[in-house]
Design a protein around this motif. Structure first.
Motif: not given
Length: 551
Positions: A245, A477, A484, A520
């Motif tokens: 990430d 995300w 997202p 998300g």
């Protein structure tokens, strides 16, 4: 504790008594926490509940932690008893002692504002348990974060009270290094009161059941939690799972870091490998090992069994490896004040890695930050320096069967907001807007939660504003085709000095709007039903129907 000791504890204690004891210990830590909140003076503790409480056995294994706490606060407690015992031989510790510490590098803290008080509890003349509490002292408002020496006063484990009375020399040394000493003085006394209460309540249990039974039942409680944790881990498919990430924060400017994790599930054991993560940075977002461990333990609990008791038995089936000197396992003198930003992203790493294994238990990415705002300066009305700290919530990730929550604290943070009335009463600030942000939650079969906008107007000269946040350069995300959420941002009124490196100086009439990230979505947005789409528009989650499938 070895396997023979495990069997002995299990064989000699009635399981019903173990359950009763677990509930009793949990009640003690909840009462500790409420005592601290009710007795505290500063708004950060009495209103925002930025504190925690816990009980430990004689060796320092956690027996219970208050639910009012932020899970990351465990990182300021799990090493404190061992640190005290390393500095003070057990035969020199007496009833009435209390020890103070906040230093991440010598035990008892994961960042400097978290002041920990730990009190030994004696039964039948023997050291039997420890009562510990932590309060975030919102004092260090105008500090640098290049290294830890800029972040505040470092206190290794020291004797803070003797025979029940505060050691005045130590107290004055700490207060002299604080910017708002009157608040600190009252809050420390509230912490002392909370530990005295815990020692009293624990003593009542000893009188009822006896010291030997208490000790054995406590060990059996940890064994029970370990068995339950292992049984839950077995339900997760074996395998090795990875995730990467992006991480940003204002102190790093336009730089983004790649954070990585490899998780191995093998039967009833979990191994978390944080190899190949970036080296520690010249910014406040480094994590000491206690913060990393507390974050991993939280994430495991959420995924395998949220109802598992919060004690050291949960930790036994979990192995954690992280390279020394990395952002997730830093070494002195790295700065750590904003470590929670990185902790939040570690949760995202764990959820992202294990999403293929347990998709029905994982949420899409939440707002991914602990958005901390600090306003500090001189209040001309009182003639005193003030420090206002707030951590502002954001969107919570969508779940497989439910929408994400709007405008909440997520994961390792668990503090309340500061009510507008309290804020404006205590500080020379005015809140002009406090609202959810439409279109900030990611679309999906289930929608991500919305972020928050909070607009504050300054009424004094030369007020320093400091922002700690993340997800300004990336977006939280989605999962299984979910989209997202939106990024975080800061908006300033015309004429205000720009924010540089997360900080600026504001003048009377300047306004700053903190806009936190959404979250998300989960699943294909086209699968969201017409009823849910109509509700999205009616309730203001989105500005028009098309946004329900495109945000």
């Amino acid at each position: 504790m070895n396997a023979h000791a495990h069997r002995t504890a299990e064989e000699t204690v009635d399981p019903v008594l173990v359950e009763v004891m677990g509930s009793a210990l949990a009640s003690i830590v909840e009462e500790m926490g409420e005592t601290l909140v009710r007795a505290a003076y500063s708004s950060n503790i009495k209103e925002r509940r930025d504190c925690t409480a816990g009980l430990f056995d004689a060796e320092g294994h956690m027996l219970a932690q208050a639910e009012l706490a932020s899970p990351v606060h465990l990182g300021s407690l799990i090493g404190v008893v061992a640190a005290v015992l390393e500095r003070f031989p057990a035969d020199e510790i007496r009833p009435g002692d209390t020890f103070l510490s906040n230093d991440p590098y010598s035990g008892g803290g994961s960042h400097l504002p978290d002041m920990v008080l730990v009190t030994p509890v004696f039964a039948d003349g023997q050291l039997t348990a420890w009562a510990a509490n932590l309060a975030h002292h919102a004092d260090f408002g105008d500090r640098g974060h290049a290294h830890i020496f800029q972040e505040g006063v470092r206190v290794p484990p020291v004797r803070f009270a003797r025979d029940g009375a505060i050691v005045e020399d130590v107290f004055q040394l700490v207060l002299t290094n604080c910017q708002v000493p009157a608040e600190r003085k009252a809050d420390f006394r509230a912490q002392m009161a909370a530990n005295r209460l815990a020692a009293s309540r624990y003593g009542e249990l000893v009188e009822r059941y006896g010291r030997a039974t208490m000790t054995t039942a406590s060990a059996a409680l940890l064994d029970y939690t370990e068995r339950r944790t292992r049984a839950a881990i077995v339900e997760v498919p074996d395998g090795t799972y990875t995730f990467t990430d992006r991480f940003d924060c204002p102190e790093l400017g336009e730089e983004e870091l790649d954070l990585r994790l490899q998780v191995t599930v093998a039967g009833d054991r979990l191994h978390f490998d944080f190899a190949d993560n970036p080296p520690q940075v010249r910014a406040s977002v480094n994590m000491v090992w206690t913060a990393l461990y507390a974050t991993v333990y939280y994430a495991v609990k959420t995924l395998v069994d949220p109802d598992i008791p919060s004690n050291a038995g949960l930790h036994r089936p979990i192995r954690i490896e992280a390279p020394l000197g990395s952002i997730v396992n830093c070494v002195e003198p790295a700065a750590v004040n904003g470590r929670t930003e990185t902790c939040q992203r570690v949760v995202d790493l764990i959820h992202g890695a294990l999403a293929p294994a347990v998709p029905d238990r994982v949420t899409a990415a939440s707002n991914g930050a602990n958005t901390g705002v600090h306003f500090s300066g001189l209040d001309s009305g009182t003639g005193r320096y003030f420090v206002y700290l707030e951590t502002i919530g954001g969107g919570s990730g969508a779940r497989a069967t439910k929408d994400g929550l709007d405008g909440v604290q997520v994961h390792v943070t668990n503090t309340s907001n500061l009510p507008v009335e309290a804020l404006e009463t205590e500080y020379p600030l005015v809140v002009e807007a406090y609202e959810l942000v439409p279109d900030s939650g990611g679309a999906g079969r289930t929608r991500g939660g919305m972020g928050i906008r909070r607009t504050v107007r300054v009424e004094e000269h030369d007020v320093r504003f400091q922002l700690d946040t993340s997800r300004q350069l990336s977006r939280p995300w989605g999962l299984e085709g979910g989209l997202p959420g939106t990024s975080a941002r800061v908006e300033l009124s015309d004429g205000a000095q720009p924010v540089t490196g997360g900080a600026t100086v504001l003048q009377p009439g300047d306004r700053v709007s903190i806009v936190t990230a959404g979250a998300g979505g989960y699943g294909d947005p086209a699968a969201r039903g017409p009823r849910e789409l109509d509700r999205d528009v009616r309730e203001g989650s989105v500005t028009d129907t098309s946004a329900s499938t495109t945000t």
